[in-house]
Design a protein around this motif. Structure first.
Motif, short mmCIF file in Angstrom:
data_model
loop_
_atom_site.label_atom_id
_atom_site.label_comp_id
_atom_site.label_asym_id
_atom_site.label_seq_id
_atom_site.Cartn_x
_atom_site.Cartn_y
_atom_site.Cartn_z
N THR A 1 0.82 -1.22 0.00
CA THR A 1 0.00 0.00 0.00
C THR A 1 0.86 1.27 0.00
OG1 THR A 1 -0.33 -0.04 2.42
CG2 THR A 1 -2.00 -1.15 1.08
N ASP A 2 2.11 1.14 -0.41
CA ASP A 2 3.00 2.27 -0.78
C ASP A 2 3.63 3.06 0.37
OD1 ASP A 2 2.68 1.77 -3.49
OD2 ASP A 2 0.92 3.05 -3.65
N ILE B 1 -2.28 -12.33 1.36
CA ILE B 1 -1.56 -12.02 2.61
C ILE B 1 -2.27 -10.91 3.41
CG2 ILE B 1 0.69 -12.85 1.80
CD1 ILE B 1 1.39 -9.81 1.33
N LYS B 2 -3.48 -10.58 3.04
CA LYS B 2 -4.32 -9.59 3.75
C LYS B 2 -3.77 -8.17 3.66
CE LYS B 2 -4.95 -12.61 7.57
NZ LYS B 2 -4.91 -12.81 8.92
N THR C 1 5.70 1.97 2.70
CA THR C 1 7.12 1.56 2.80
C THR C 1 7.90 2.13 1.62
OG1 THR C 1 6.37 -0.46 3.87
CG2 THR C 1 8.64 -0.43 3.10
N ASN D 1 1.48 2.22 13.59
CA ASN D 1 1.25 2.92 14.87
C ASN D 1 1.06 2.01 16.09
OD1 ASN D 1 1.43 5.81 15.04
ND2 ASN D 1 -0.43 5.76 16.28
N PRO E 1 7.03 -3.71 5.38
CA PRO E 1 6.02 -3.37 6.40
C PRO E 1 6.05 -4.38 7.55
CG PRO E 1 4.96 -4.38 4.49
CD PRO E 1 6.43 -4.36 4.20
N VAL E 2 5.46 -3.99 8.66
CA VAL E 2 5.36 -4.89 9.82
C VAL E 2 3.99 -5.56 9.80
CG1 VAL E 2 5.37 -5.00 12.34
CG2 VAL E 2 6.92 -3.42 11.15
N ASP F 1 3.11 -1.40 16.94
CA ASP F 1 4.48 -1.70 17.35
C ASP F 1 5.19 -2.42 16.22
OD1 ASP F 1 6.80 -2.13 18.81
OD2 ASP F 1 5.72 -2.69 20.63
N PHE G 1 -5.40 -1.62 7.43
CA PHE G 1 -6.83 -1.85 7.68
C PHE G 1 -7.53 -0.51 7.90
CE2 PHE G 1 -5.14 -6.05 9.28
CZ PHE G 1 -5.53 -6.75 8.15
N GLY H 1 2.02 -8.29 12.16
CA GLY H 1 2.05 -9.08 13.39
C GLY H 1 3.43 -9.06 14.06
N TYR I 1 5.43 0.61 10.12
CA TYR I 1 4.35 -0.02 10.89
C TYR I 1 3.21 0.95 11.15
CZ TYR I 1 6.21 2.16 15.21
OH TYR I 1 6.62 3.06 16.17
C1 FMN Z 1 -1.77 -8.46 8.04
C2 FMN Z 1 -1.26 -7.16 8.61
C3 FMN Z 1 -0.65 -7.15 9.86
C4 FMN Z 1 -0.18 -5.93 10.40
N1 FMN Z 1 0.45 -5.95 11.62
C5 FMN Z 1 0.90 -4.79 12.16
C6 FMN Z 1 1.58 -4.79 13.42
O1 FMN Z 1 1.87 -5.82 14.02
N2 FMN Z 1 1.94 -3.58 13.96
C7 FMN Z 1 1.65 -2.40 13.33
O2 FMN Z 1 1.93 -1.35 13.91
N3 FMN Z 1 1.07 -2.38 12.10
C8 FMN Z 1 0.71 -3.54 11.50
N4 FMN Z 1 0.13 -3.53 10.25
C9 FMN Z 1 0.05 -2.26 9.50
C10 FMN Z 1 1.19 -2.09 8.48
O3 FMN Z 1 2.43 -2.40 9.06
C11 FMN Z 1 1.24 -0.65 7.96
O4 FMN Z 1 0.00 -0.25 7.52
C12 FMN Z 1 2.27 -0.43 6.87
O5 FMN Z 1 2.41 0.96 6.72
C13 FMN Z 1 1.87 -1.05 5.54
O6 FMN Z 1 2.95 -0.94 4.63
P1 FMN Z 1 2.75 -0.77 3.04
O7 FMN Z 1 1.99 0.52 2.82
O8 FMN Z 1 4.14 -0.66 2.52
O9 FMN Z 1 1.98 -1.94 2.56
C14 FMN Z 1 -0.34 -4.72 9.67
C15 FMN Z 1 -0.94 -4.74 8.41
C16 FMN Z 1 -1.40 -5.95 7.89
C17 FMN Z 1 -2.02 -5.96 6.51
#
Ligand code: FMN
Length: 262
Positions: free
Chosen positions: A14-15, A217-218, A17, A92, A60-61, A94, A125, A63, A90
């Motif tokens: 979702t951009d 991968i949700k 990172t 917000n 991205p993070v 952890d 989400f 879980g 991540y």
């Molecule tokens: C399946 C899933 C698990 C996630 N787990 C965490 C988490 O453990 N901690 C957190 O702070 N954010 C978590 N996130 C949010 C993502 O880390 C965050 O939205 C990130 O900016 C997404 O990166 P992207 O835009 O490069 O895809 C999770 C997102 C998804 C889809």
């Protein structure tokens, strides 16, 4: 240390990172190469980097770890004592063990971790938790982090680095691999953009409604990038999840956490 080339390598459905990693890399040198590991065909190849290059690697993070697909993508990157900057992005809550596992993996792949950071990105989400991040202030700080790395690395050799990052062993267990069900609303125009942006080729080119759940991968790229907002997770899953996250960790604006390896 001589840095003749900088590559921004990222897995970023979702951009958030991608933006973070590109901003850091652009602070190190004005011209950067991009290696978009979000694309399955790009992840299938192997990439080798020389000692006079620097790579900024971001994931991205999910879980508290990095997604398995991005872990596997990093296993296709090979360094020759190549300095690497590590970014975990991540939503917000952890970043738990994400930086630690990236540091360990990249070291095993022949890289020398020189600096790392945990950065905030809008939560996958919904669009309420860490909404709009990384924003202009975040990206300015990322570029500044890159500039600091450049000046700080200039006069040292790679052997002088021993990067410490937070996290613990054993790493947090990864959650089970189970996809997210989407209903396709009548607004769908069959543009197939969801097929193009899916990082795991889980959505069938025959129909947006056909998805291989074992590959999903949700990440929510398909839903967030749908021009018509036509991909909906039933039972208000996203709305409920983002309300829970908002309560748990949505309020305070967190800043990037930066780590330097000397
Ligand atoms: C399946 C899933 C698990 C996630 N787990 C965490 C988490 O453990 N901690 C957190 O702070 N954010 C978590 N996130 C949010 C993502 O880390 C965050 O939205 C990130 O900016 C997404 O990166 P992207 O835009 O490069 O895809 C999770 C997102 C998804 C889809």
């Amino acid at each position: 240390m001589i840095i003749n080339k900088v590559t921004a390598a990222y897995f970023s459905p979702t951009d958030t990172t991608r933006k973070t990693v590109q901003a850091i890399a652009g602070g190190i040198l004005p011209e950067i190469e991009n290696l978009d590991l979000t694309r399955p065909e790009v992840r299938a190849e192997h990439y080798t980097f020389e000692a006079d290059e620097m790579v900024v690697v971001g994931a991205p993070v999910y879980g508290g770890r990095i997604p398995l697909v991005s872990y596997e993508a990093i296993r296709h990157l090979h360094g020759k004592c190549t300095p690497v900057v590590i970014a975990a992005v991540y939503g917000n809550r952890d970043f738990d063990d994400a930086l630690l596992e990236m540091r360990d993996l990249l070291s095993a792949q022949g890289f020398i971790p020189v600096a790392a950071g945990a950065f905030i990105g809008e939560h996958s989400f919904g669009n309420t938790v860490a909404a709009g991040r990384p924003d202009r202030i975040d990206l300015y700080k990322c570029a500044d982090f890159g500039r600091q790395i450049y000046f700080w690395c200039k006069d040292v050799t790679v052997g002088q680095f021993a990067l410490k990052v937070p996290g613990s062993y054993p790493y947090k267990a990864r959650g089970p691999q189970s996809g997210l069900v989407h209903e396709i609303s009548a607004d769908c125009i069959h543009c197939m953009h969801c097929v193009d942006v899916c990082p795991t080729a889980a959505i069938s080119p025959k129909s947006p409604a056909i998805k291989d759940m074992s590959l999903c991968i949700k990440c929510q790229a398909c839903a967030k990038k749908c021009p018509k907002g036509a991909r909906i997770v039933p039972d208000n899953f996203v709305e409920n999840m983002s309300a829970r996250l908002m309560e748990m960790c949505g309020e305070a604006r967190k800043d990037a956490k930066l780590y330097f390896g000397r």
